[in-house]
Design an enzyme around this catalytic site. Structure first.
Site, PDB file in Angstrom:
ATOM      1  N   ILE A  64       4.829 138.600  58.219  1.00 19.87           N
ATOM      2  CA  ILE A  64       5.171 138.895  56.818  1.00 19.87           C
ATOM      3  C   ILE A  64       4.612 140.298  56.614  1.00 19.87           C
ATOM      4  O   ILE A  64       3.467 140.582  56.959  1.00 19.87           O
ATOM      5  CB  ILE A  64       4.560 137.858  55.844  1.00 19.87           C
ATOM      6  N   SER A  65       5.431 141.219  56.104  1.00 16.89           N
ATOM      7  CA  SER A  65       5.016 142.625  56.003  1.00 16.89           C
ATOM      8  C   SER A  65       3.840 142.778  55.046  1.00 16.89           C
ATOM      9  O   SER A  65       3.631 141.967  54.143  1.00 16.89           O
ATOM     10  CB  SER A  65       6.180 143.493  55.519  1.00 16.89           C
ATOM     11  N   GLN A  66       3.121 143.884  55.260  1.00 16.20           N
ATOM     12  CA  GLN A  66       2.003 144.244  54.378  1.00 16.20           C
ATOM     13  C   GLN A  66       2.560 144.474  52.958  1.00 16.20           C
ATOM     14  O   GLN A  66       3.621 145.094  52.804  1.00 16.20           O
ATOM     15  CB  GLN A  66       1.420 145.550  54.931  1.00 16.20           C
TER      16      GLN A  66
END
Ligand code: SAM
Length: 218
Positions: A64-66
């Site tokens: 899950i992206s930053q």
């Protein structure tokens, strides 16, 4: 039943403040980050980290992206309500939820079948309803084109031609391009058939697979 209590809302507000300090200023994007419960996208073991400004594993070797990255890409897309947006790399569905909060009509495509099935089953339970697709997003979704905006959430070796073709006139494509480890964020605007390219900072995404990505299948 998905819990979103006082403590989690407090942590989310802190995250929003942090993103503001890091230079995110689009109020609609900040409001969306403040609204979507990021912790429900996390496995129990990682729950305490949900509101850190970091990427985390979601299984299948993916992340899950930053939050800063999600906010940065969303801001650069300049989303207007009702716009038709293609997201490449559904992953956990968090970025799709942010785009839906911004009022977009979201088409999201995931290459990894397990993640596709998991997120397709999960995201609607939160009240988020993008159109889900399984397949190689490096080729876009020709049957649903054109798109007002396109966001690529995996690192590409080049800008795939298919995505330029499927971008509507006046549209924006935001895509990280570089090598397998780090990529430069590019914003490509199509105007009267011409392309305007802007370059931003370096980011570190998992690789975009597929025919116009780094090859190999899911
Ligand atoms: N947007 C996601 C989120 O909010 O959780 C994060 C995505 S993760 C950084 C990148 C995703 O892109 C992975 O789920 C990966 O399986 C997917 N992916 C990689 N190559 C792809 C391709 N050619 N087409 C579609 N999805 C792809």
């Amino acid at each position: 039943m998905i819990e979103d209590n006082y403590k989690q809302r407090g942590l989310r507000n802190k995250l929003v403040k942090k993103l503001r300090l890091k230079g995110i200023h689009d109020e609609a994007v900040l409001a969306a980050i403040g609204k979507v419960p990021r912790h429900v996208f996390f496995e129990d073991a990682l729950l305490n980290h949900a509101y850190e400004d970091k990427a985390f594993p979601i299984g299948e070797g993916q992340t899950i992206s930053q939050p800063y990255t999600v906010a940065f890409q969303s801001e650069k897309l300049e989303v207007k309500p009702g716009e038709k947006i293609l997201e490449i790399g559904t992953g956990s569905g968090y970025q799709a939820a942010i785009l839906l909060e911004l009022g977009a009509k979201v088409y999201t495509i995931e290459f990894n079948r397990k993640l596709f099935e998991k997120t397709k089953a999960f995201l609607p339970s939160l009240g988020y309803h993008p159109f889900f697709f399984h397949g190689d997003g490096s080729l876009g979704i020709p049957s649903r084109a054109p798109f007002s905006k396109i966001i690529v959430t995996a690192g590409a070796p080049v800008v795939p031609n298919a995505l330029i073709d499927q971008l509507a006139d006046g549209g924006i494509l935001i895509i990280p391009v570089g090598d397998r480890a780090t990529q430069k964020m590019l914003k490509i605007t199509k105007k009267n058939g011409k392309l305007l390219k802007e370059e931003f900072d370096q980011f570190a995404f998992v690789p975009l697979l597929g025919e116009s990505g780094w090859g190999a299948s899911s």
